[in-house]
Write a protein that holds these residues in place. Structure first.
Motif, mmCIF file in Angstrom:
data_model
loop_
_atom_site.group_PDB
_atom_site.id
_atom_site.type_symbol
_atom_site.label_atom_id
_atom_site.label_comp_id
_atom_site.label_asym_id
_atom_site.label_seq_id
_atom_site.Cartn_x
_atom_site.Cartn_y
_atom_site.Cartn_z
ATOM 1 N N UNK A 175 31.327 -35.765 24.178
ATOM 2 C CA UNK A 175 30.832 -36.847 23.614
ATOM 3 C C UNK A 175 29.984 -36.555 22.217
ATOM 4 N N UNK A 234 23.804 -37.274 18.786
ATOM 5 C CA UNK A 234 23.225 -38.807 18.528
ATOM 6 C C UNK A 234 22.038 -39.101 19.499
ATOM 7 N N UNK A 274 31.192 -42.691 12.896
ATOM 8 C CA UNK A 274 32.127 -42.899 13.865
ATOM 9 C C UNK A 274 33.489 -42.716 13.449
ATOM 10 N N UNK A 275 34.003 -42.607 12.089
ATOM 11 C CA UNK A 275 35.111 -42.609 11.848
ATOM 12 C C UNK A 275 34.948 -41.605 10.502
ATOM 13 N N UNK A 299 33.215 -37.703 9.650
ATOM 14 C CA UNK A 299 33.077 -38.050 10.733
ATOM 15 C C UNK A 299 32.266 -37.133 11.723
ATOM 16 N N UNK A 337 21.803 -55.031 20.740
ATOM 17 C CA UNK A 337 23.478 -55.214 20.670
ATOM 18 C C UNK A 337 23.981 -54.634 21.871
ATOM 19 N N UNK A 361 34.717 -46.965 20.853
ATOM 20 C CA UNK A 361 33.990 -48.190 20.629
ATOM 21 C C UNK A 361 32.460 -48.026 20.958
ATOM 22 N N UNK A 362 31.937 -46.867 20.787
ATOM 23 C CA UNK A 362 30.418 -46.717 20.859
ATOM 24 C C UNK A 362 29.914 -47.452 19.482
ATOM 25 N N UNK A 363 28.826 -47.833 19.359
ATOM 26 C CA UNK A 363 28.556 -48.431 18.068
ATOM 27 C C UNK A 363 26.914 -48.362 17.958
ATOM 28 N N UNK A 364 26.458 -48.786 16.984
ATOM 29 C CA UNK A 364 24.819 -48.711 16.679
ATOM 30 C C UNK A 364 24.415 -49.906 17.523
ATOM 31 N N UNK A 365 23.180 -49.671 18.121
ATOM 32 C CA UNK A 365 22.709 -48.484 18.654
ATOM 33 C C UNK A 365 22.950 -47.941 19.786
ATOM 34 N N UNK A 420 29.846 -53.421 14.832
ATOM 35 C CA UNK A 420 28.499 -52.758 14.615
ATOM 36 C C UNK A 420 28.473 -51.238 14.207
ATOM 37 N N UNK A 421 29.503 -50.972 13.489
ATOM 38 C CA UNK A 421 29.743 -49.352 13.266
ATOM 39 C C UNK A 421 29.185 -49.300 11.814
ATOM 40 N N UNK A 454 24.657 -45.534 21.250
ATOM 41 C CA UNK A 454 25.268 -44.374 20.850
ATOM 42 C C UNK A 454 25.716 -43.418 22.043
ATOM 43 N N UNK A 455 25.354 -43.716 22.986
ATOM 44 C CA UNK A 455 25.725 -43.075 24.313
ATOM 45 C C UNK A 455 26.497 -44.272 25.294
ATOM 46 N N UNK A 491 40.504 -38.509 15.572
ATOM 47 C CA UNK A 491 40.247 -39.848 15.080
ATOM 48 C C UNK A 491 38.556 -39.986 14.689
ATOM 49 N N UNK A 492 37.959 -39.573 15.504
ATOM 50 C CA UNK A 492 36.423 -39.880 15.544
ATOM 51 C C UNK A 492 36.050 -40.660 16.627
ATOM 52 N N UNK A 493 34.744 -40.602 16.816
ATOM 53 C CA UNK A 493 34.204 -41.114 18.053
ATOM 54 C C UNK A 493 34.116 -42.745 18.110
ATOM 55 N N UNK A 494 34.589 -43.345 16.947
ATOM 56 C CA UNK A 494 34.730 -44.761 16.909
ATOM 57 C C UNK A 494 35.858 -45.466 17.805
ATOM 58 N N UNK A 495 36.821 -44.466 17.985
ATOM 59 C CA UNK A 495 37.925 -45.171 19.184
ATOM 60 C C UNK A 495 37.140 -45.250 20.568
#
Lengths: 285, 175, 465
Positions: C124, A141, A156-157, A181, C394, C60-64, A65-66, C66-67, C54-58
């Protein structure tokens, strides 16, 4: 001196949205989406990806879900009202098909995402748009968390690294940036097209003509469900549609003379004053 | 004419206070209680009874700091907002009072605290070189009495301290 | 059974000796703890570098969602910082002298947990290298931060609170630093000479000191309350169901005091063991802290119930749905764990036998804080996962990166704290002297009478009884 500025313009600076705000609008871009016409084909979403350089995130990140779909088609299978009336049975709605709701940034005039941004990266333009300044965004965010429609998407990336492998990067739209990002992004009502239209109108010393340009979702809609235009122009299609369906800006509850009119705005009761009107779907049972 | 300082170290507050009580009653000619400085490991709760009321102006600075914080805080915020018209409004006025109250309140406390601390540093004569009259026993458990006197009063004062069982008596020429 | 807060016959010189000794030869366990904290911190640093690059993706935050854990842990640490102030400032103002042996480390806890908390909003951020944009500095483009945003209020509040509480800690320590200066050698002597600012203990210094300390205590109490209500505004000022709750400010403050008091119990036991402070951090003082914690736990429980009741009774269907989801949905295990640790477990504090048993209290206080950490996650998580738009429902499953950074923050806090208690006196020497002095005086009847009379009228009593 700014102290003088405060004293002289105090009353103007104390005018909120209810009193008309502290400045006049040049345009008020708005939309009307007819859910009767929407067939859920997702063409708008695809067109948006192409127009706005939306990152294609890949299967793995999508399942986490990204994803970055500024324009999304929401599907709902349940019909609580019809169920209550005994017209359909629960779980049987699959035969009648889903209800579709194309969701894109509602460009609220009293946007809840705006005041929570710590660095003023999202603000209201004199065009009535809810703009996102990528360069200013620090990625707290908070705006996404405070959007009741959940229409903001976060990088996110560094998606650009693998979203458009060569030669696909040639397809990127040069009129707008590719985001890195750590910044938030969302639907802009194709602000790059608005820009071009406004510049051309200015060059020709005229006003922007209704229908002169389209947003990419509107352009690609096969059933013409999406109508876009300037709501300050009384002759525009979108203004007329809003008027026909007795929906007005600046209200948290519409006073309709004719309750059969299908127009509504999503989560209007939260007083966000969105600029997109939806026309309710009429279902056969 | 050079001045002298005499310090007597006492085992506890009672002995030191007896000595000061004698000074209060002018048992040593030419020496008044106003010339007395007390060094102690803790503050005695009834110190005013012994030394008399002496001023401390910290609260005035605190009030000034708090008032400055309120005025500066609000004007700073409001003028910043009034020059920054593209800021996100969310349907709210350019200068929103509720949010500015929150931040002004923080400024009130911040400047109140800062002014208090600064006035403390100045008022308590900190941040400067300590003069020689000090004993490490004061930070341990003894009470010191320092008196600034003319030369002729040095010896009577020393005798007075000895009479009240001072552990140690020192003198030096004050600068 | 020991009933007195402190041995009243203890000599002043002995107090100096005991506390100064603590700064030199702690038990071996101290060094083990330092090593553990360093290892934990290393985990967080590695994870943070990876996330930064790498970015906040690592995370495993996701939509929605975010925090995630970052913000929950941020609130946790801010909350923990509140009890140092409560114990120190409030108990100082109401003349509860049992605070004196333990307030120093409690205040240090305040400062260091704030320094830990302050890291999380930075960690964050998607683009943390632009963090300074939140500060109100004059720029040539006329751009300011958005003073409407509760995140900017956070920045102001944390800055004010950190400044004030660090100054409060430092000012209160000056007389002790002078003691250290008089006894230390080598680099310590130089350090303490600078830090003690030339304190000599003159009556003028003490007079100003008393007023300053009292005034700062008066400022710190409303400040502490305002700081956590501002943190609660991150949620209460939003429009989301489950966040937009009027009772959040007092609820947050109560939760903050609660977790802070529990942390004081934990650190109390640790310090007592490390530095052999049995004479000063006594069981009766521990008991008083436990009673205070119990009272606050009940306040917290009450505010919890009020929140449930008002949501349940109200007609906001979306908020109700989020609440129901907490009770029976995805979040139920964590939610019930929070209620158990936060509202049921504190009843152990109501029993005198358990209260006086240090190992039990150590374990209980740790679990109270687990409960309080869960509370913060239960504030952040459920609303993000379930709000107005059903399509956007989600869940988020925090990655090891998030857990490592959260875990490492305890190492960072622990490290700061352990270094502090080794370099600075963790028991206030001059105030324990005061405490002993006053208590001894209270036994002499005529002195006690004079003392009480003075406390009432404020004017010097001229006649001696």
């Amino acid at each position: 001196m700014s102290l003088k500025n405060i004293l002289e313009n105090w009353s103007q600076y104390r005018r909120g949205h209810e009193q008309g705000g502290h400045h006049e609008y040049e345009h008020m871009w708005g939309m009307a989406i007819d859910l009767n016409k929407c067939i859920g084909c997702n063409a708008c979403s695809v067109a948006c990806y192409a127009e706005n350089n939306l990152a294609i995130v890949g299967k793995h990140r999508y399942s986490k879900s990204q994803a970055m779909h500024w324009m999304r088609i929401e599907r709902y299978w349940d019909e609580p009202e019809l169920e209550k009336a005994g017209l359909v049975t629960k779980g049987k709605t699959i035969e009648t098909g889903a209800s579709f709701l194309p969701m894109l940034c509602q460009q609220c005039n009293a946007a809840t995402c705006e005041p929570v941004c710590p660095v003023a990266a999202t603000y209201h333009t004199p065009d009535g748009l809810n703009a996102q300044v990528y360069n200013r965004c620090i990625g707290s965010r908070y705006c996404s968390n405070n959007c009741p429609y959940r229409l903001r998407y976060f990088n996110f990336w560094s998606y650009y690294e693998d979203s458009w492998p060569e030669p696909l990067h040639m397809q990127l739209n040069p009129d707008l940036s590719v985001r890195d990002k750590g910044v938030m992004e969302k639907c802009t009502f194709c602000v790059q097209r608005i820009r071009v239209a406004k510049d051309e109108a200015k060059m020709a010393d005229r006003k922007v003509i209704d229908g002169e340009f389209q947003t990419s979702c509107q352009q690609s809609c096969p059933t013409d469900a999406i109508v876009f235009g300037d709501m300050l122009d009384p002759q525009s299609r979108v203004t007329k549609l809003w008027k026909t369906h007795q929906v007005e800006l600046g209200k948290s509850k519409q006073s309709k003379q004719n309750p059969d009119k299908r127009g509504y705005r999503v989560l209007e009761g939260l007083n966000t004053d969105p600029c997109i009107m939806y026309l309710e779907r009429v279902r056969e049972v | 004419m050079s001045k002298f300082r005499v310090m007597g170290l006492f085992r506890d507050f009672e002995e030191a206070f007896d000595a000061i009580a004698d000074i209060r009653q002018y048992k040593v000619p030419g020496v008044s209680v106003d010339n007395v400085t007390l060094l102690s490991p803790i503050e005695h709760p009834e110190i005013e009874e012994v030394l008399g009321e002496r001023p401390a102006h910290v609260p005035k600075f605190t009030l000034a700091g708090a008032l400055f914080g309120i005025t500066f805080g609000f004007l700073f915020l409001a003028s910043a907002q009034a020059t920054f018209l593209v800021q996100p409004q969310g349907g709210k006025p350019v200068v929103p009072l509720p949010t500015n109250i929150v931040l002004t309140y923080e400024m009130l406390i911040l400047f109140g605290v800062l002014f208090t601390v600064i006035s403390f540093l100045i008022g308590a004569r900190l941040l400067r070189k300590r003069d020689g009259m000090y004993s490490e026993m004061v930070s341990l458990d003894q009470v010191g009495v320092i008196v600034e006197v003319e030369e002729k009063s040095v010896q009577p004062l020393k005798d007075l301290f000895e009479k009240h069982k001072a552990v140690e008596v020192r003198e030096e020429v004050s600068r | 059974m020991q009933t007195k807060d402190i041995n009243e016959e203890i000599k002043w010189a002995q107090i100096n000796k005991d506390v100064l000794r603590s700064m030199e030869n702690p038990r071996k366990a101290y060094w083990v703890a330092v090593g553990m904290c360093l290892a934990m911190l290393a985990c967080a640093v590695v994870a943070e570098i990876y996330q930064y690059r790498t970015g906040m993706g690592v995370a495993d935050l996701n939509w929605p969602n975010m925090w995630g854990l970052y913000i929950a842990t941020f609130i946790f640490w801010i909350g923990m910082s509140h009890s140092g102030t409560l114990l120190s400032a409030i108990l100082h103002i109401i003349h509860a002298d049992w605070r004196k042996p333990i307030y120093r480390f409690a205040e240090a806890m305040t400062t260091f947990s704030l320094m830990t908390a302050g890291l999380f909003p930075v960690i964050h951020l998607g683009r943390m290298w632009n963090m300074y944009w939140v500060l109100p500095y004059v720029s040539d483009r006329g751009i300011w931060p958005n003073f409407r945003s509760p995140l900017v209020w956070d920045a102001f509040a944390i800055f004010t609170y950190l400044t004030s509480s660090a100054l409060f800690l430092f000012i209160g320590m000056i007389p002790d630093l002078a003691i250290c200066r008089d006894n230390a050698r080598g680099w310590r002597k130089k350090l303490y000479t600078v830090l003690s600012l030339g304190w000599a203990g003159t009556d003028r210094q003490w007079r100003h000191f008393r007023k300053t300390y009292l005034l700062m205590a008066c400022f710190l109490i409303p400040l502490a309350v305002s700081v956590h209500s501002i943190v609660s505004s991150d949620f209460a000022m939003s429009i989301m169901p489950g966040w937009h709750v009027t009772t959040f400010p007092p609820y947050f403050v109560a939760g903050a005091l609660y977790s802070g008091c529990a942390a004081i119990i934990t650190l109390f036991i640790i310090l007592r063991y490390f530095f052999r402070f049995e004479e000063y951090m006594t069981i009766p003082i521990m008991e008083k802290t436990c009673k205070l914690t119990f009272a606050i736990a009940m306040v917290w429980t009450y505010l919890n119930l009020i929140e449930f009741a008002s949501t349940w009774y109200g007609h906001d269907l979306v908020a109700k749905e989020v609440l129901v989801d907490k009770f029976v949905g995805h979040w139920a295990p964590y939610f019930w764990a929070m209620l158990f640790f936060g509202s049921v477990l504190p009843f152990t504090l109501a029993f005198e036998k358990l209260r006086r048993h240090l190992p039990t209290m150590f374990v209980v206080s740790l679990f109270l804080n687990v409960g309080m950490w869960l509370e913060r996650w239960m504030i952040v998580g459920p609303t993000l996962s379930m709000a107005y738009q059903p399509f956007a429902w989600n869940f988020e499953y925090p990655s090891m990166v998030q857990w490592a950074i959260v875990f490492g923050s305890f190492g960072w806090f622990g490290l700061l704290f352990l270094v502090f208690v080794k370099i600075f006196p963790s028991v206030s020497m001059y105030e324990v002297k005061e405490m002993v002095y006053h208590r001894r005086r209270a036994h002499v009847e005529d002195q006690a009478v004079a003392f009480h009379r003075r406390a009432g009228d404020g004017q010097p009593v001229t006649d001696t009884p």
